[in-house]
Design a protein around this motif. Structure first.
Motif, PDB file in Angstrom:
ATOM      1  N   PRO A 111     -16.692  51.023 -68.363  1.00 34.84           N
ATOM      2  CA  PRO A 111     -16.081  49.692 -67.787  1.00 34.84           C
ATOM      3  C   PRO A 111     -16.870  48.812 -66.765  1.00 34.84           C
ATOM      4  CG  PRO A 111     -14.789  51.337 -66.761  1.00 34.84           C
ATOM      5  CD  PRO A 111     -15.989  51.881 -67.859  1.00 34.84           C
ATOM      6  N   ARG A 112     -16.859  47.452 -67.003  1.00 31.65           N
ATOM      7  CA  ARG A 112     -17.584  46.691 -66.068  1.00 31.65           C
ATOM      8  C   ARG A 112     -16.545  45.793 -65.328  1.00 31.65           C
ATOM      9  NH1 ARG A 112     -23.210  47.940 -65.891  1.00 31.65           N
ATOM     10  NH2 ARG A 112     -23.756  48.684 -67.923  1.00 31.65           N
ATOM     11  N   TYR A 113     -17.221  45.861 -63.951  1.00 36.88           N
ATOM     12  CA  TYR A 113     -16.349  45.107 -63.101  1.00 36.88           C
ATOM     13  C   TYR A 113     -16.897  43.878 -62.353  1.00 36.88           C
ATOM     14  CZ  TYR A 113     -13.605  49.318 -63.201  1.00 36.88           C
ATOM     15  OH  TYR A 113     -12.705  50.445 -63.633  1.00 36.88           O
ATOM     16  N   PRO A 114     -16.301  42.781 -62.078  1.00 41.13           N
ATOM     17  CA  PRO A 114     -17.140  41.539 -61.533  1.00 41.13           C
ATOM     18  C   PRO A 114     -17.620  42.056 -60.214  1.00 41.13           C
ATOM     19  CG  PRO A 114     -14.705  41.334 -61.352  1.00 41.13           C
ATOM     20  CD  PRO A 114     -14.988  42.445 -62.238  1.00 41.13           C
ATOM     21  N   VAL A 115     -18.899  41.272 -59.999  1.00 41.32           N
ATOM     22  CA  VAL A 115     -19.673  41.508 -58.650  1.00 41.32           C
ATOM     23  C   VAL A 115     -19.145  40.518 -57.771  1.00 41.32           C
ATOM     24  CG1 VAL A 115     -21.874  41.762 -57.389  1.00 41.32           C
ATOM     25  CG2 VAL A 115     -21.524  42.582 -59.873  1.00 41.32           C
TER      26      VAL A 115
END
Length: 213
Positions: free
Chosen positions: A194-198
């Motif tokens: 899963p990707r998370y906002p930077v």
């Protein structure tokens, strides 16, 4: 145009909600005043307390100001005089954070979730506390240029921890050879992580120069 703002004028502060007078660690007189239930202009929902610390014996230099202002956000029942006087320990706190980052690798892991980073921060704090507790139990490993007249620092204790760890042992069982793993079953599909906002820091805007009349 309106009336110009007054900065540094005690007549504009209003009556303080509380005050305290005492002495600091050096025995010099200190006067602490605070104003409670104030709000920030851009965050009205945040309630803060403004603390003013006045030390008449100070040299009034950047590192030793005579008048200091602090912003406190927390319990209104906190001992605000102790909070104001405890700010002088900030120097040692900064060195503690640097030790956690450089020697205990606090910021080294690349973790994905805030929960993982919170767990890692707790582990680093436990290790730091263990070094402080082990200070009287080990003989600090000093460099040739380090003095013996001061109490051992956490870094000096960390260098000598190998001896005490070897004596204490470990509760873990010895590793057993298991051979080669069979791996994942054939046809297993691994989904992407899963990707998370930077979160980026906002750049400060350019300051506008006022035109002279």
């Amino acid at each position: 145009m309106g009336r110009a703002r007054s900065r540094g004028d005690p007549s504009t502060y209003g009556p303080a909600d509380g005050s305290w007078q005492g002495t600091d660690a050096n025995g010099h007189a200190v006067e602490v005043s605070w104003w409670t239930r104030l709000h920030l202009p851009k965050a009205r929902h945040i309630e803060v307390t403004v603390i003013r610390v006045l030390r008449q014996r100070a040299s009034d230099r950047p590192r030793d100001p005579r008048e200091s202002w602090f912003l406190w956000e927390g319990s209104a029942e906190a001992c605000l005089s102790a909070v104001a006087l405890g700010y002088r320990r900030r120097y040692s706190h900064e060195h503690g954070y640097r030790f956690d980052k450089q020697s205990l690798l606090w910021a080294q892991p690349r973790l994905r979730t805030p929960a993982q980073f919170e767990r890692w921060s707790q582990i680093v704090a436990i290790v730091h506390n263990h070094l402080v507790l082990a200070r009287p139990q080990v003989q600090a490993a000093l460099r040739p240029w380090e003095t013996t007249q001061r109490e051992a620092s956490p870094q000096q204790v960390r260098r000598a921890m190998a001896k005490i760890v070897a004596q204490l042992g470990t509760p873990a069982r010895p590793a057993k050879p298991r051979g080669k793993s069979r791996g994942r079953p054939k046809g297993t599909v691994i989904p992407p992580a899963p990707r998370y906002p930077v979160v980026y820091k906002s750049k400060p805007g350019a300051k506008k120069r006022r035109k002279r009349a």
